[in-house]
Design an enzyme around this catalytic site. Structure first.
Site, mmCIF file in Angstrom:
data_model
loop_
_atom_site.group_PDB
_atom_site.id
_atom_site.type_symbol
_atom_site.label_atom_id
_atom_site.label_comp_id
_atom_site.label_asym_id
_atom_site.label_seq_id
_atom_site.Cartn_x
_atom_site.Cartn_y
_atom_site.Cartn_z
ATOM 1 C CB SER A 53 -0.950 -0.037 1.203
ATOM 2 O OG SER A 53 -0.076 -0.040 2.258
ATOM 3 N N GLY A 90 -1.721 -4.501 1.501
ATOM 4 C CA GLY A 90 -2.082 -5.589 2.369
ATOM 5 C C GLY A 90 -1.141 -6.715 1.891
ATOM 6 C CG ASN A 118 1.524 -5.516 4.429
ATOM 7 O OD1 ASN A 118 1.241 -4.640 5.363
ATOM 8 N ND2 ASN A 118 1.559 -5.180 3.058
ATOM 9 C CG ASP A 201 -3.521 5.310 7.795
ATOM 10 O OD1 ASP A 201 -2.514 6.264 7.978
ATOM 11 O OD2 ASP A 201 -3.675 4.711 6.799
ATOM 12 C CG HIS A 204 -1.070 4.110 4.111
ATOM 13 N ND1 HIS A 204 -2.047 3.575 5.196
ATOM 14 C CD2 HIS A 204 -0.585 2.753 3.546
ATOM 15 C CE1 HIS A 204 -2.063 2.265 5.138
ATOM 16 N NE2 HIS A 204 -1.342 1.713 4.174
#
Length: 235
Positions: A53, A90, A118, A201, A204
């Site tokens: 991402s 993800g 991840n 968040d 990012h």
């Protein structure tokens, strides 16, 4: 060296959102986004950005993600290359390996490999992550040994313990050294852990953060592009 507090803040924020991205990993495969401008019609050699991402530009418009910003730098520098954004939110290193073959179709001359973050967030086995990255490198070279590979480093959450984080961090430099790859030591250098450069968040990069990521990538990528543009006899 990456300041410890930046690594800690970034990693804790990433860990908090890891479960949110897990659902995205099982979503239908997204289309690879072509970062060319609308007037570019001739086929150009491709810089393929294989990533998560962070590369896909989750939460932003496609033109704000760093591969699209790299395309602007290519155009400004008069370098006739095509930046292709193959980021998938993800995704683990195993997922990147599974979809690699179809991504290599076409005139790919450089692959920027940004994967493994991840894996670190989920505490996956470090040896498995290393093996997947090694397989990605091997598969690219088996497809075409002349493709240049740029490897982007990442950090793991500190809550997994110092031994895990140290082993995870070492993967990228170790593979770059062993396979003669060009290394970006830390993709989020100057961005990770800085609120003003990240979305709400805390994970990012926002549009300004993506600009800094693009500059970080460009510092490493531009010399590779220049080298490949040289006649073979001059290299």
């Amino acid at each position: 060296m990456i300041p410890r507090f930046i690594v800690a803040v970034l990693s804790l924020a990433l860990a908090a959102c890891a479960r949110g991205e897990e659902g995205a990993a099982s979503a239908p495969r997204q289309d690879v986004r072509d970062s060319r401008g609308p007037t570019d019609t001739a086929e150009r050699p491709v810089v393929l950005f294989l990533g998560t991402s962070l590369t896909a530009g989750l939460g932003l418009n496609p033109e704000e993600a760093y591969p699209a910003l790299v395309q602007r730098k290519l155009d400004s520098a008069g370098l006739a290359w095509q930046a292709v954004n193959a980021g998938l939110s993800g995704e683990t290193s195993a997922g990147a390996l599974r979809r690699l073959d179809w991504l290599l179709n076409g005139p790919v001359r450089i692959v920027v490999v940004e994967t493994g973050a991840n894996d670190g967030l989920r505490g996956l086995d470090v040896d498995s992550t290393r093996a997947n990255l090694e397989a990605i490198i091997g598969r690219i070279r088996a497809h075409d040994s002349t493709i240049a590979i740029v490897l982007a480093g990442m950090e793991a959450p500190p809550n997994l313990g110092p031994r895990f984080t140290a082993r995870f961090r070492a993967i990228f430099a170790e593979l770059a050294r062993r396979h003669g790859l060009v290394l970006i030591p830390f993709l989020l250098e100057g961005v990770g852990g800085i609120d003003s450069l990240n979305q709400s968040d805390g994970i990012h990069p926002n549009s300004r953060g993506q600009e800094i990521v693009a500059a970080t990538v460009w510092r490493t990528l531009e010399p590779v592009l220049r080298r490949l543009a040289m006649p073979r006899t001059a290299r």
